[in-house]
Design a protein around this motif. Structure first.
Motif, PDB file in Angstrom:
ATOM      1  N   GLU A 124     -87.001  52.957 -20.761  1.00  0.00           N
ATOM      2  CA  GLU A 124     -85.796  52.502 -21.437  1.00  0.00           C
ATOM      3  C   GLU A 124     -85.214  51.295 -20.697  1.00  0.00           C
ATOM      4  N   ASP A 125     -85.300  50.131 -21.327  1.00  0.00           N
ATOM      5  CA  ASP A 125     -84.825  48.914 -20.677  1.00  0.00           C
ATOM      6  C   ASP A 125     -83.331  48.965 -20.401  1.00  0.00           C
ATOM      7  N   ASN A 126     -82.572  49.540 -21.308  1.00  0.00           N
ATOM      8  CA  ASN A 126     -81.123  49.543 -21.119  1.00  0.00           C
ATOM      9  C   ASN A 126     -80.701  50.417 -19.939  1.00  0.00           C
ATOM     10  N   ILE A 127     -81.537  51.431 -19.623  1.00  0.00           N
ATOM     11  CA  ILE A 127     -81.214  52.292 -18.480  1.00  0.00           C
ATOM     12  C   ILE A 127     -81.526  51.578 -17.165  1.00  0.00           C
TER      13      ILE A 127
ATOM     14  N   MET B 222     -79.266  48.802 -15.981  1.00  0.00           N
ATOM     15  CA  MET B 222     -77.968  49.207 -15.456  1.00  0.00           C
ATOM     16  C   MET B 222     -78.075  49.836 -14.077  1.00  0.00           C
ATOM     17  N   LEU B 223     -79.216  49.656 -13.403  1.00  0.00           N
ATOM     18  CA  LEU B 223     -79.386  50.207 -12.055  1.00  0.00           C
ATOM     19  C   LEU B 223     -78.332  49.605 -11.132  1.00  0.00           C
ATOM     20  N   PRO B 224     -77.583  50.428 -10.395  1.00  0.00           N
ATOM     21  CA  PRO B 224     -76.521  49.905  -9.520  1.00  0.00           C
ATOM     22  C   PRO B 224     -77.067  48.893  -8.516  1.00  0.00           C
ATOM     23  N   GLU B 225     -76.257  47.906  -8.212  1.00  0.00           N
ATOM     24  CA  GLU B 225     -76.680  46.810  -7.328  1.00  0.00           C
ATOM     25  C   GLU B 225     -77.057  47.323  -5.950  1.00  0.00           C
ATOM     26  N   ASP B 226     -76.266  48.237  -5.378  1.00  0.00           N
ATOM     27  CA  ASP B 226     -76.552  48.724  -4.030  1.00  0.00           C
ATOM     28  C   ASP B 226     -77.836  49.540  -3.994  1.00  0.00           C
ATOM     29  N   LEU B 227     -78.103  50.311  -5.074  1.00  0.00           N
ATOM     30  CA  LEU B 227     -79.331  51.087  -5.121  1.00  0.00           C
ATOM     31  C   LEU B 227     -80.548  50.166  -5.258  1.00  0.00           C
TER      32      LEU B 227
END
Length: 438
Positions: free
Chosen positions: A91-94, A97-102
Motif C-alpha cells: 500500500e503506497d499510501n501507508i 506516511m512512514l514517520p520521519e524519525d523511523l
C-alpha cells in the motif's frame, strides 16, 4: 582556491559510488544497478517477477534466505522462511506516511556504501545525507566495521577503492573532488582521511570525508616543511588533531607541531631528542605516538597530553630487516617485520611490546606458504598497517593483500586485491557520514 571545498551537486558527485564490478558500465549514475561482488562476469535473473510461471512455492522447496548483520565478528544469522509472493501489493499510501524519525533510524542502519544506491528511490531519500536527523541517528548506530582504503594515481588522476571487510566487497569512491596537487596518503581516523603534498612549491595538509565529498586545507605550519604526519580523531569532542613530528631540514632541527581543529591553528612543542630515525612508520596508541629510532636505540614516545618526548629502551629483535609499528586495542603495540639475512631463511613475525619490561615478545609468525606468495623475492617491498587488532600486509610488486586477526590468530587473503593498482597506498578506514572536517 579558498582551501575549502565540497561537491557542487551532492546528488551527482557521490551517486557514482558503486561496487567495482559496475564502475564503467555507462548506466545512468542517478540510479545505479545493484552489482554482485567481484566473482565473475555472468549474471542471472533471480527476480520473482521474472520467473512467476516456473517457480515452485511449495513449503518443501522454499528457499531459505540467510542474512548476516553488520559487524566483522557477529556470527548470528536471521533466517526468513516465509516467501514473498509476486501478487502481494504494498500500500503506497501507508508506506508514504512512514514517520520521519523511523525512516531515518532504518536508513541509518543500512551499510554506508548502500545509501548511495537508495537515493534514487525518491527526492526525499536523495537529500538524506543533508538531513541532520539522519546524521544524528547514523552517529548512534554501531560502526559498519573496518574497511581497507587504497589510494593511487592513474595518469595523475586520484583513484580510490574501499574494501568492506564485513561485506567482502570492493567499492570505488570518486576522488575528483580533491584539488590537483601532488599529494600522498597520510592516514585515516574515524571516517576522516588525511593527505599531504605540494601545491606548487608549498607544502600543504588536507583533510576530507570521502563519503560526503567534503574537504579543506589546514593552515600552514610555523615551520612549513615536508615531514611525517599522523591524524587522530576524538569522536566525543567532535574534533581532530594532526601531529607533525620533529625533523631535520638543512642544518636546522624542526620542532614538533600539533594542529587542533577546535583552535584551527598549529602549536609548537618540544624537539624530539633523537638523531637517527629507524623508520618513517609511526603508530598512535593510547594517546601516545611511537617511532622507531637507532640513536638512541629503541622507541621514542610522544605524549599528546604533555607535549613531551620520552625514550623507551626497547631493543629490536636480532636480524630484523624492516619493522613496522602497528597500534592495537587496549594499549597494545605491535612490531611487524622480516627476520633473516638470506631469502631461504627469511620469515615474517609479529611481536608485542611488554610495557613493564620494555621488551618485544613474539606472538605470531606468518606461515611459509603465505610468506612465499606475498614476497617472492627477499628484497621485495611490503607495507603494513593495523586497526582493532587487525594487521594488513600488502605487496607492491605482487599486488596482493593479506589480513591477520591477532585475537583469532587467523590468516586470510583479501579477495580481489589483485584487481587494484600496483604501488597503491593502503590504510584502514571507517566509513562515517557524521565525520566532520571542522
Amino acid at each position: 582556491m579558498d582551501g575549502t571545498g565540497e561537491s557542487s551537486d551532492s546528488g551527482s558527485a557521490v551517486s557514482s559510488l558503486k561496487p567495482m564490478g559496475n564502475m564503467f558500465s555507462g548506466e545512468d549514475d542517478r540510479c545505479p544497478k545493484q552489482v554482485s561482488p567481484l566473482r565473475g562476469s555472468g549474471s542471472r535473473n533471480t527476480s520473482p517477477l521474472g520467473c512467476v510461471r516456473s517457480r515452485n512455492t511449495s513449503p518443501s522447496r522454499q528457499k531459505v534466505v540467510k542474512t548476516k548483520p553488520r559487524g566483522l565478528d557477529e556470527e548470528t544469522a536471521a533466517t526468513f522462511g516465509k516467501a514473498v509472493h509476486p501478487d502481494v501489493q504494498m500500500e503506497d499510501n501507508i508506506w508514504a506516511m512512514l514517520p520521519e524519525d523511523l525512516l531515518n533510524e532504518i536508513l541509518a542502519r543500512v551499510p554506508p556504501f548502500m545509501i548511495f544506491r537508495l537515493r534514487c528511490v525518491c527526492k526525499r531519500w536523495n537529500t538524506i545525507l543533508q538531513d541532520r536527523s539522519f546524521i544524528k541517528f547514523h552517529s548512534q548506530v554501531p560502526s559498519h566495521g573496518p574497511c581497507l582504503l587504497t589510494f593511487w594515481k592513474n595518469s595523475q588522476t586520484p583513484q580510490c577503492s574501499v574494501f568492506s571487510l564485513p561485506l567482502k566487497t570492493w567499492y570505488r569512491i570518486p576522488f575528483t573532488f580533491l584539488p590537483q596537487w601532488a599529494f600522498w596518503l597520510v592516514g585515516s581516523s574515524a571516517g576522516l582521511v588525511c593527505f599531504s603534498g605540494l601545491d606548487g612549491l608549498v607544502f600543504k595538509t588536507l583533510v576530507c570525508n570521502p563519503l560526503t565529498q567534503t574537504w579543506r586545507t589546514l593552515p600552514n605550519m610555523h615551520y612549513n616543511q615536508q615531514r611525517q604526519l599522523i591524524m587522530v580523531v576524538d569522536r566525543k569532542e567532535r574534533s581532530f588533531k594532526v601531529i607533525a613530528t620533529s625533523d631535520i631540514y638543512g642544518d636546522k632541527s624542526l620542532p614538533t607541531e600539533v594542529y587542533d581543529s577546535k583552535l584551527n591553528s598549529w602549536s609548537i612543542h618540544q624537539i624530539m631528542p633523537a638523531v637517527n630515525l629507524c623508520s618513517s612508520k609511526m603508530a598512535y596508541c593510547d594517546s601516545r605516538l611511537y617511532l622507531e629510532t637507532l640513536s638512541p636505540l629503541g622507541l621514542m614516545m610522544y605524549r599528546l597530553d604533555t607535549g613531551y618526548w620520552e625514550h623507551i629502551p626497547a631493543k629490536f629483535p636480532r636480524s630484523l630487516l624492516d619493522g613496522y609499528l602497528v597500534a592495537g586495542t587496549q594499549k597494545r603495540l605491535f612490531l611487524v617485520g622480516r627476520i633473516g639475512l638470506y631469502s631461504t631463511l627469511q620469515s615474517m613475525r609479529i611481536w608485542e611490546l611488554d610495557h613493564a619490561k620494555f621488551i618485544w615478545v613474539e606472538i605470531s609468525r606468518m606461515p611459509p606458504k603465505y610468506f612465499r606468495s606475498l614476497l617472492r623475492l627477499s628484497a621485495e617491498r611490503f607495507e603494513c598497517s593495523g586497526q582493532d587488532n587487525l594487521i594488513c600486509f600488502t605487496s607492491w610488486n605482487q599486488g596482493k593483500g593479506l589480513l591477520y586477526d591477532v585475537d583469532k590468530k587467523m590468516w586470510s587473503w583479501i579477495a580481489g586485491c589483485a584487481l587494484q593498482s600496483y604501488n597503491s597506498q593502503v590504510c584502514f578506514y571507517e566509513p562515517r557520514f557524521d565525520a566532520s572536517i571542522y
